[in-house]
Design a protein around this motif. Structure first.
Motif, short mmCIF file in Angstrom:
data_model
loop_
_atom_site.label_atom_id
_atom_site.label_comp_id
_atom_site.label_asym_id
_atom_site.label_seq_id
_atom_site.Cartn_x
_atom_site.Cartn_y
_atom_site.Cartn_z
N PRO A 4 50.93 22.71 41.36
CA PRO A 4 51.12 23.89 42.20
C PRO A 4 51.34 23.54 43.66
CG PRO A 4 49.07 24.06 40.95
CD PRO A 4 49.72 22.80 40.53
N MET A 95 42.78 35.66 44.17
CA MET A 95 42.77 35.98 42.74
C MET A 95 43.59 34.98 41.93
SD MET A 95 43.07 40.09 42.82
CE MET A 95 42.06 41.03 43.96
N LYS A 96 44.04 33.93 42.57
CA LYS A 96 44.80 32.89 41.87
C LYS A 96 43.91 31.66 41.68
CE LYS A 96 48.85 34.93 42.11
NZ LYS A 96 49.33 35.34 43.42
N PRO A 97 44.15 30.91 40.62
CA PRO A 97 43.32 29.73 40.39
C PRO A 97 43.74 28.56 41.28
CG PRO A 97 44.92 29.94 38.63
CD PRO A 97 45.13 31.11 39.55
N VAL A 258 33.93 37.30 50.70
CA VAL A 258 33.41 37.80 49.43
C VAL A 258 32.20 38.70 49.61
CG1 VAL A 258 34.33 35.90 48.09
CG2 VAL A 258 32.01 35.76 48.97
N LYS B 69 37.47 44.63 42.69
CA LYS B 69 37.34 43.38 43.44
C LYS B 69 36.17 42.55 42.93
CE LYS B 69 39.48 44.65 47.81
NZ LYS B 69 39.21 45.21 49.14
N THR B 72 37.24 40.84 39.80
CA THR B 72 38.14 39.70 40.00
C THR B 72 37.43 38.51 40.61
OG1 THR B 72 38.78 40.44 42.19
CG2 THR B 72 40.17 41.17 40.38
N ILE B 74 36.49 38.24 43.84
CA ILE B 74 36.67 38.01 45.27
C ILE B 74 35.65 38.77 46.11
CG2 ILE B 74 39.13 37.57 44.98
CD1 ILE B 74 39.59 40.27 46.42
N LEU B 75 34.78 39.49 45.43
CA LEU B 75 33.71 40.18 46.15
C LEU B 75 32.41 39.94 45.37
CD1 LEU B 75 33.86 41.96 48.67
CD2 LEU B 75 34.01 43.94 47.22
N VAL B 76 31.36 39.57 46.10
CA VAL B 76 30.08 39.31 45.45
C VAL B 76 29.26 40.60 45.41
CG1 VAL B 76 27.97 37.95 45.57
CG2 VAL B 76 30.10 36.95 46.31
N ARG B 93 35.33 31.72 40.50
CA ARG B 93 36.52 32.45 40.89
C ARG B 93 37.80 31.89 40.26
NH1 ARG B 93 40.48 31.78 44.45
NH2 ARG B 93 39.59 30.01 45.54
N GLN B 94 37.98 30.57 40.37
CA GLN B 94 39.25 30.00 39.89
C GLN B 94 39.39 30.08 38.37
OE1 GLN B 94 40.98 26.53 41.59
NE2 GLN B 94 39.87 26.72 43.50
N ALA B 97 40.11 33.55 37.41
CA ALA B 97 41.48 33.91 37.77
C ALA B 97 42.46 33.62 36.63
CB ALA B 97 41.91 33.18 39.03
N VAL B 102 46.54 40.79 37.77
CA VAL B 102 46.26 41.93 38.65
C VAL B 102 47.55 42.51 39.21
CG1 VAL B 102 44.92 42.70 40.62
CG2 VAL B 102 44.16 40.72 39.34
N LEU B 123 54.46 30.74 39.97
CA LEU B 123 53.32 31.16 39.17
C LEU B 123 53.18 30.27 37.93
CD1 LEU B 123 53.75 34.98 39.55
CD2 LEU B 123 51.81 33.65 40.36
N ILE B 126 51.37 27.39 39.27
CA ILE B 126 49.99 27.72 39.64
C ILE B 126 49.09 27.80 38.41
CG2 ILE B 126 48.51 29.59 40.50
CD1 ILE B 126 50.64 30.18 42.59
N TYR B 127 49.57 28.45 37.36
CA TYR B 127 48.73 28.62 36.16
C TYR B 127 48.95 27.50 35.14
CZ TYR B 127 47.66 33.31 37.82
OH TYR B 127 47.22 34.37 38.56
#
Lengths: 262, 332
Positions: A4, A95-97, A258, B69, B72, B74-76, B93-94, B97, B102, B123, B126-127
């Protein structure tokens, strides 16, 4: 695993390359600035402002190489931190790894590579107007090492500056001050050897010196081969310090996002 | 089947600096800040099974986006538990994801300067999507969403409808088991909206993707979801079938009477006037207590009636009443 990040760099390169007009103006303005600096330094040296160990041709070499370096070093890949926070797109990135600091770094590298390619035509154009000294291979190699270390220091200084945006969006003034300070104190505009007495010692002790001054002074021979390793060590120390500081700041920033929702 | 998404008494409280008004206020907040707590999500417990398509609805500021959120990662959460596909999202998180896709109607995740196809390529990297699977998914999405003609156009030049289709494909390329859709059809025209709605249904049924849909378009919810979760002021006020909420809260019907001559003050016994404009009037009545034919007869005896019709409540009118009158009130 690094795929990536390689892609991010490629995309940044392609993105920068789409702004063709900007690319050509940049070369044009650089050549113009080189010419102005040559005239300026020639006039100053004629007024006997010459320092001890840097003759006029050395000074012009210094100024021209500094200009070429700025092509690369003024790329600020971490500027997007600020933009992403302002636009709120940092949430979708989270939201991406992926690791965001690595993302910013690879994007910066991609931009840098494009600008590095520009160094060649800029240099050729500049050579029409000025003559610059070419050091021996060993000195040039040492210059490159110092340049890379300085690149790292510059990246993390920018990273820290832009990360201020996590806490306050009004970081522009701070950025401006740091930028001016670094322009002056990094040796980009005038060699730090020109600073007198105690002031001279202070500027050499600041981290900004690691960005422009060290590689440039190696290039023009003011830092002799016997002091190369020591100079690298100082740069590496700054690099390490700013990298660790950046890691801390990043962790705090991520926590803030966060917990407070950005 | 075990739940794929599970929250237990999930809460989120935001702490904000309280600003003091006045010219010196800014200075005072700078030095002695006092804080104000704002409860965004006030204890939500729910569980979704794999393959469910749930409408997550509530008025603006109800806490929908905050919940998403937290899901996902990104919010605790301030307190309570979240588990998504076995993971605690904010701690992983990762990894989380990779399981989720989303789509935000208000915010694109595509790369602005790049042609659409290059965002997809990015993408893929990335994935780490295997090439053959990427090819297969891309071909399928390009066909269904008719993206052929703008695949090479930079995203900033796309229309909203085109961009949304791009965003849907982008969210699904890596075959996520769970997809969060946050107002995905906002601002779209009817045709584009239909295409997206159909696509959502298809992804859910063909791929078995678990979907949480937040939207203000209740017609869309009615078309897509069998179950809705309704929240207000951060609290869960209804969780169940669309049919049940309609039968529980939809006892009221509206009789619309069109008069052939103006009527000043129309009234019917057993029904409540819900609006009149001289030439027509709307009467609301409880179908369990009042027979329609009696009302119609009454109306034609009292006034010169040109036409009558009866409006069935749709989800929208039911939800509107719940928002306005509150859950308990609306149930009576």
């Amino acid at each position: 695993m690094f795929e990536p990040y390689l892609e991010f760099a490629k995309k940044a390169f392609a993105r920068e390359a789409t702004y063709r007009l900007e690319v050509f103006t940049e070369i044009g303005s650089l050549v113009l600035r080189v010419y102005i600096l040559r005239s300026l330094w020639t006039a100053l040296y004629a007024q006997n402002a010459a320092p001890i160990n840097l003759p006029l041709h050395g000074m012009i070499t210094y100024a021209t190489v500094a200009m070429l370096m700025s092509l690369i070093l003024e790329v600020d890949g971490t500027r997007m931190i600020r933009e992403k926070i302002r636009e709120g797109t940092i949430a979708t990135d989270l939201m991406k790894p992926i690791s965001l600091p690595l993302y910013f770094f690879s994007d910066g590298v991609g931009q840098t590579v494009l600008h590095a390619v520009l160094v060649v035509p800029s240099l050729l154009c500049a050579l029409l107007l000025v003559h610059i000294d070419v050091p021996n291979a060993a000195t040039f190699g040492a210059f490159l090492v110092a340049f890379l270390l300085g690149y790292g220091v510059n990246f993390f200084v920018n990273f820290l500056m832009n990360s201020i945006a996590f806490w306050t969006l009004e970081s522009f003034a701070v950025q401006l001050i740091v930028r001016w300070a670094s322009d002056l104190l990094s040796g980009q505009i005038i060699p730090l050897t020109f600073f007198p007495g105690i002031f001279g010692r202070v500027v050499f002790a600041l981290p900004f010196a690691a960005i422009y001054s060290t590689p440039l002074l190696i290039y023009v021979g003011i830092i002799p081969p016997s002091q190369w390793v020591a100079s690298f060590a100082v740069q590496a120390l700054w690099l390490l310090l700013f990298a660790s500081l950046s890691a801390l700041v990043w962790r705090a920033a991520e926590q803030k996002v966060v917990i407070q929702g950005g | 089947m075990p739940a794929i998404i599970e929250t237990g008494d999930l809460r989120k409280v935001f702490r904000t600096v309280k600003r003091v008004p006045g010219p010196l206020g800014a200075l005072r907040t700078l030095f002695s800040a006092s804080y104000e707590d704002r409860v965004a999500v006030a204890g939500i417990t729910m569980a979704l099974e794999p393959g469910e398509l749930v409408g997550y609805i509530g008025p603006n500021g109800a806490g929908k986006s905050t919940t998403i959120k937290m899901l996902t990662g990104i919010l605790v959460p301030t307190s309570g538990t979240v588990r998504v596909a076995g993971l605690v999202p904010s701690e992983r998180r990762q990894e989380n994801a990779r399981n989720i896709g989303v789509v935000f109607g208000q915010r694109s995740q595509l790369y602005w300067d790049l042609p659409l196809i290059e965002s997809f390529e990015l993408l893929r990297a990335i994935y780490g999507i295997p090439r053959d699977r990427y090819r297969r998914n891309l071909d399928e999405f390009v066909t269904i969403l008719e993206m052929d003609e703008f695949l090479r156009t930079p995203v900033r030049q796309l229309s909203l409808g085109q961009r949304m289709r791009g965003d849907f494909a982008a969210a699904l390329l890596h075959d996520p088991a769970i997809v969060y859709l946050d107002e995905p059809t906002i601002g779209l025209d009817v045709v584009a909206k239909d295409a997206i709605t159909e696509f959502i249904a298809r992804i859910n049924s063909e791929r078995g993707t678990t979907i949480i849909l937040t939207t203000h378009d209740l017609a869309e919810v009615e078309r897509l979801c069998r179950r809705i979760v309704l929240i207000d002021h951060g609290k869960l006020i209804y969780d169940g079938g669309v049919e049940r909420i309609k039968s529980e809260y939809g006892r009221f019907r509206t009789l619309v009477v069109h008069f052939s001559e103006p009527v000043a003050d129309p009234r019917l016994d057993g029904a409540e006037l819900a609006g009149a404009d001289g030439s027509s009037a709307r009467f609301r009545f409880d179908r369990n207590r009042q027979r329609i034919d009696q009302l119609v007869r009454q109306a034609s005896e009292r006034y010169r009636v040109e036409d009558v019709n009866i409006e069935e409540p749709d989800l929208e009118s039911i939800i509107r009443r719940i928002y306005v009158e509150g859950y308990e009130e609306a149930a009576r």
